[in-house]
Design an enzyme around this catalytic site. Structure first.
Site, short mmCIF file in Angstrom:
data_model
loop_
_atom_site.label_atom_id
_atom_site.label_comp_id
_atom_site.label_asym_id
_atom_site.label_seq_id
_atom_site.Cartn_x
_atom_site.Cartn_y
_atom_site.Cartn_z
N THR A 61 13.82 94.44 28.69
CA THR A 61 13.62 94.56 27.03
C THR A 61 14.01 94.27 25.37
O THR A 61 14.31 92.73 26.28
CB THR A 61 13.96 96.54 26.84
OG1 THR A 61 13.00 96.80 25.52
CG2 THR A 61 15.52 96.90 26.83
N LYS A 65 12.50 90.17 26.63
CA LYS A 65 10.41 89.86 27.95
C LYS A 65 10.04 87.94 27.99
O LYS A 65 9.45 88.02 29.02
CB LYS A 65 9.91 90.48 27.27
CG LYS A 65 10.11 92.10 27.28
CD LYS A 65 9.13 93.30 26.62
CE LYS A 65 9.74 94.25 26.74
NZ LYS A 65 8.61 95.10 26.05
N ASN A 86 8.25 93.11 31.70
CA ASN A 86 9.42 94.37 31.63
C ASN A 86 10.04 94.41 33.13
O ASN A 86 10.74 95.72 32.45
CB ASN A 86 8.76 95.08 30.68
CG ASN A 86 7.90 95.69 31.89
OD1 ASN A 86 6.80 94.77 32.48
ND2 ASN A 86 7.73 97.25 31.81
N ALA A 130 5.15 92.53 23.41
CA ALA A 130 4.65 93.76 23.96
C ALA A 130 3.15 93.61 23.97
O ALA A 130 1.96 94.26 25.11
CB ALA A 130 5.04 94.84 23.23
N ASN A 150 -2.12 89.58 13.40
CA ASN A 150 -0.34 89.22 13.74
C ASN A 150 -0.11 88.44 12.22
O ASN A 150 -0.81 88.08 11.60
CB ASN A 150 0.32 88.59 14.70
CG ASN A 150 1.35 87.94 14.74
OD1 ASN A 150 2.29 89.76 14.82
ND2 ASN A 150 2.40 87.80 15.04
P1 NAP Z 1 8.59 90.85 19.71
O1 NAP Z 1 8.50 90.25 20.80
O2 NAP Z 1 9.87 90.63 19.38
O3 NAP Z 1 7.39 91.06 18.72
C1 NAP Z 1 7.59 91.59 17.44
C2 NAP Z 1 5.72 91.31 16.60
O4 NAP Z 1 6.11 92.12 16.20
C3 NAP Z 1 6.02 90.34 16.36
O5 NAP Z 1 3.93 90.41 16.42
C4 NAP Z 1 6.56 90.08 15.25
O6 NAP Z 1 5.75 89.56 13.94
C5 NAP Z 1 5.76 91.67 14.91
N1 NAP Z 1 6.75 92.00 13.17
C6 NAP Z 1 7.57 92.03 13.06
N2 NAP Z 1 8.22 92.80 12.11
C7 NAP Z 1 7.01 92.79 11.24
C8 NAP Z 1 6.85 93.45 10.29
N3 NAP Z 1 7.71 93.96 9.07
N4 NAP Z 1 5.19 93.63 9.65
C9 NAP Z 1 4.05 93.12 10.59
N5 NAP Z 1 4.90 92.73 12.36
C10 NAP Z 1 6.41 92.67 12.33
O7 NAP Z 1 8.35 92.73 19.50
P2 NAP Z 1 7.81 93.48 21.47
O8 NAP Z 1 8.50 93.17 22.35
O9 NAP Z 1 6.50 93.14 21.10
O10 NAP Z 1 8.16 94.96 20.40
C11 NAP Z 1 6.93 95.58 19.54
C12 NAP Z 1 7.93 97.20 19.26
O11 NAP Z 1 6.87 97.78 20.85
C13 NAP Z 1 8.92 97.25 19.66
O12 NAP Z 1 8.69 98.08 18.61
C14 NAP Z 1 9.23 97.94 20.90
O13 NAP Z 1 10.22 99.80 20.87
C15 NAP Z 1 7.83 98.73 21.01
N6 NAP Z 1 8.07 98.95 22.99
C16 NAP Z 1 7.47 100.05 23.74
C17 NAP Z 1 7.26 99.94 24.32
C18 NAP Z 1 7.08 101.51 25.28
O14 NAP Z 1 7.62 101.87 26.30
N7 NAP Z 1 6.66 102.83 24.71
C19 NAP Z 1 7.88 98.80 25.65
C20 NAP Z 1 7.48 97.51 25.10
C21 NAP Z 1 8.11 97.63 23.40
P3 NAP Z 1 5.44 87.61 13.90
O15 NAP Z 1 4.75 87.17 15.26
O16 NAP Z 1 4.64 87.14 12.59
O17 NAP Z 1 7.07 87.59 13.34
#
Ligand code: NAP
Length: 274
Positions: A61, A65, A86, A130, A150
């Protein structure tokens, strides 16, 4: 007993140990599943140590990833397309990298929430691990149009380019956009980390068609703000708990060759958390 774990940072909040313990119970599989907090620069070592202890597989996680595929000796097509894994599965010298996030979310939206994606307009907000994992399986479900919006639009563009050929083959319109996405959508997925960091709703309510499905990938108290916003704006709100259970069920299938009863476990988990 076969060993599995989830590796992340942070990882304390993870419900994966509970979910996999329940899957094991219901399918009669003998395994132990722990959570491991990994230092930000320590993922490679953590995987090596876990394999040395006899680990058979792990969930990966935030924020590892994108690092995980580099450790794999082979990647499934869905992990290759996402460039993010993942899950890892260990078998002797073989390390399989897979991505079950996307299929998990599609199953939750279609089977648990009852919203067929075919012919719909879909907005995916975020372009991190994600979103990258989710896009391929969403294209497979053949909506009419998918927009990836994004904050850093170049990242959305890169994901769109990687999936452009697949989208053409499936007859799906695919675009990248800034957060100020134009138009209204039947399904809106918040795949940003905004709820996790408590920084609010990253999009305007105008993206929601009446009775749209609005789903935050976060769950628990962190998703409450998004869920309330979606309901206040006439959408059907959903958190990420269903995706969490469905991606875990698909991982369990990869590791153990058995698909656990995910709908039952999702209902039990919701009851436990309530
Ligand atoms: P990540 O790789 O760190 O990507 C984060 C994304 O969020 C990027 O697109 C980033 O934009 C954007 N972002 C962060 N803060 C922001 C803000 N304040 N306003 C607008 N955009 C913002 O994270 P990830 O792995 O993709 O995970 C994303 C979310 O999905 C997390 O909350 C995670 O817990 C959740 N998730 C849940 C599951 C599930 O099974 N339910 C599975 C996977 C992930 P930039 O590119 O501009 O930085």
């Amino acid at each position: 007993m076969d060993l599995y774990c989830v590796m992340g940072n942070p990882v304390e909040h993870s419900k994966s140990p509970w979910i996999h313990a329940r899957f094991a119970e219901l399918t009669g599989q003998l395994l132990r599943y722990d959570k491991r907090l990994i230092p930000l620069d320590g993922f490679v070592r953590a995987v090596r140590d876990f394999r040395a202890e006899g680990g058979r597989g792990c969930n990966v996680t935030v924020p590892f990833k994108f690092e995980a595929p580099q450790l794999a000796t082979r990647l499934t097509p869905r992990a290759q397309l996402a460039q993010a894994s993942n899950i890892l599965a260990f078998d002797g010298n073989d390390i399989l990298g897979d991505n079950t996030d996307g299929i998990g979310l599609v199953m939750d939206v279609q089977d648990n929430a009852g919203v067929a994606l075919a012919g719909r307009d879909v907005l995916i907000v975020g372009a991190g691990g994600a979103a990258a994992g989710v896009l391929g399986p969403f294209i497979d479900a053949q909506p009419r149009r998918i927009v990836i919006a994004n904050r850093t639009v170049d990242k959305a563009q890169a994901i769109v380019e990687r999936h452009a050929a697949m989208a053409r083959e499936h007859g799906v319109e695919l675009h990248a956009s800034q957060l100020e996405a134009n138009g209204a959508f039947d399904v809106v997925i918040n795949a940003t980390a905004a709820s996790m960091s408590g920084s609010g709703i990253p999009i305007a309510a105008s993206v929601l068609k009446p009775r749209a499905l609005a789903c935050d990938l976060m769950y628990g108290p962190a998703a409450a703000g998004f869920v309330a916003w979606a309901q206040e704006n006439g959408a059907v709100a959903r958190d990420g708990l269903g995706m969490l259970v469905e991606q875990a069920a698909e991982a369990f299938l990869v590791w153990r060759g058995v698909r656990p009863p995910s709908a039952q476990v999702l209902a039990e988990l919701r009851a436990t958390l309530a």
